[in-house]
Design an enzyme around this catalytic site. Structure first.
Site, PDB file in Angstrom:
ATOM      1  N   LEU A 182       6.200  -9.357  -5.048  1.00  0.00           N
ATOM      2  CA  LEU A 182       4.718 -10.048  -5.622  1.00  0.00           C
ATOM      3  C   LEU A 182       4.058  -9.514  -4.474  1.00  0.00           C
ATOM      4  O   LEU A 182       4.105  -9.521  -3.326  1.00  0.00           O
ATOM      5  CB  LEU A 182       5.033 -11.634  -5.367  1.00  0.00           C
ATOM      6  N   ASP A 183       2.675  -9.102  -5.160  1.00  0.00           N
ATOM      7  CA  ASP A 183       1.749  -8.703  -4.226  1.00  0.00           C
ATOM      8  C   ASP A 183       1.326  -9.832  -3.256  1.00  0.00           C
ATOM      9  O   ASP A 183       1.577 -10.903  -3.392  1.00  0.00           O
ATOM     10  CB  ASP A 183       0.603  -8.346  -5.015  1.00  0.00           C
ATOM     11  N   PRO A 184       0.649  -9.449  -2.080  1.00  0.00           N
ATOM     12  CA  PRO A 184       0.374 -10.597  -0.980  1.00  0.00           C
ATOM     13  C   PRO A 184      -0.780 -11.349  -1.629  1.00  0.00           C
ATOM     14  O   PRO A 184      -0.794 -12.753  -1.254  1.00  0.00           O
ATOM     15  CB  PRO A 184      -0.224  -9.577   0.101  1.00  0.00           C
TER      16      PRO A 184
ATOM     17  N   ALA B   1      -0.774 -12.484  -4.564  1.00  0.00           N
ATOM     18  CA  ALA B   1       0.102 -13.464  -5.493  1.00  0.00           C
ATOM     19  C   ALA B   1       0.856 -14.391  -4.877  1.00  0.00           C
ATOM     20  O   ALA B   1       1.343 -14.313  -3.820  1.00  0.00           O
ATOM     21  CB  ALA B   1       0.784 -12.466  -6.607  1.00  0.00           C
TER      22      ALA B   1
END
Length: 330
Positions: free
Chosen positions: A49-51, A53
């Site tokens: 998961l992106d930072p 997100a």
């Protein structure tokens, strides 16, 4: 002088921690923090998961790491907010503004939103973003992007199983839409937001992204890192789901002691089972996960097995349980 750091004594830990990943953490940062809190020897996550997100990030420990690929391949559901009328270099709020465009009322009518919603539902093709970890000639695309180099990317086939697009009430002057999407592996939600914005005629970028489900594991079952930090060790271990939590959609087969022992040795078993590609196999007494298999023409064929030591450690963590009967080869 600073006092020497105390070395963490690692130990075997087996199970799945459903983490609500916090904002600003990379998936690996969150994994390492949870691994440290649990003093676990072996751990891995089930897809990044992106930072920017938040949301469901299943973390696998010990024997559960053998099944982490299943969650990588599982459908996922996200909630996102896309600000309309502004595109950025990254497709989210971290990037530099590329273009601004007026958003008119006709772009957000129920009929127009329904049309766009239908356009992006089902099998679609998506060009991966430059700011992604996909590699070209051994180098991540985001490294090219940071150097100002645009790399040609081939469109990829993805599946949007469900999509809902509606006006978002954000309290901000700039119009926004809320996107709720269930999609296949390989879907970039930032790109989906950009593409929906382009289809509406005004462009868009994400300002919020939260994963609320992955493979049937929902946000309501998750624990936060702050929660974990506030717990004692026993409470942290109690948050772990068993490894079979990753196998809910598998056919369950239970074997008696003799068949269980032979199956654990990698020997095929015969029985009146229907053909099945995904089978979770358990020993009967005591009940314990042995591994995963598939069934073809009445044969139960091992695919990925737990080791006897892993089974013993899992059972020993359960009060009053014993591995006798499973680990004894007849």
């Amino acid at each position: 002088m600073n006092a020497p750091r105390t070395r963490v004594q690692r130990r075997p830990v087996h199970g799945v921690l459903l983490l609500d990943k916090p904002l600003g953490f990379s998936s690996n940062d969150a994994l390492q923090k949870a691994k440290w809190l649990l003093r676990a020897e072996k751990a891995g996550h089930t897809g990044t998961l992106d930072p920017l997100a938040t949301g469901v990030l299943p973390l696998c420990f010990g024997a559960a790491t053998k099944f982490s690929q299943l969650q990588l391949d599982a459908p996922k559901t996200y909630e996102a907010i896309a600000r309309l009328g502004v595109t950025t270099t990254t497709g989210d709020a971290e990037g530099e503004v590329l273009r601004e465009c007026a958003v008119t009322a006709d772009m957000l009518t129920p009929e127009r939103l329904a049309q766009v919603q239908q356009q992006f539902t089902g099998a679609i093709r998506q060009v991966p973003p430059m700011y992604s970890a996909l590699k070209k000639d051994g180098k991540a695309l985001y490294e090219y992007a940071r150097a100002g180099v645009e790399v040609e990317r081939a469109a990829r086939d993805i599946q949007i199983y469900q999509l809902n697009v509606a006006p978002a009430l954000t309290g901000q002057a700039q119009p926004a839409i809320k996107i709720i999407v269930t999609c296949s592996k390989g879907t970039y939600i930032r790109t989906l937001g950009e593409d929906i914005g382009a289809a509406l005629g005004c462009g868009a970028h994400l300002t919020f992204l939260r994963r609320i489900d992955t493979g049937g594991l929902g946000i309501d079952r998750c624990v936060t890192l702050a929660d974990l930090e506030a717990m004692d060790e026993a409470q942290r271990l109690a948050c772990l789901q068993p490894p079979e939590a990753l196998l809910a959609d598998h056919l369950h087969v239970t074997l008696g002691a003799e068949d269980a022992a032979r199956f654990l040795s990698g020997v095929r078993r015969r029985g009146a089972w229907p053909d099945a590609k995904a089978v979770a196999v358990f020993g009967q007494s005591p009940r314990a996960l042995l591994g995963v298999a598939h069934v073809a023409a009445g044969e139960l064929i091992p695919d990925r097995l737990l080791s006897p030591l892993e089974i013993q450690q899992i059972l020993q963590s359960q009060p009053g349980a014993s591995a006798a009967g499973i680990l004894e080869t007849p």
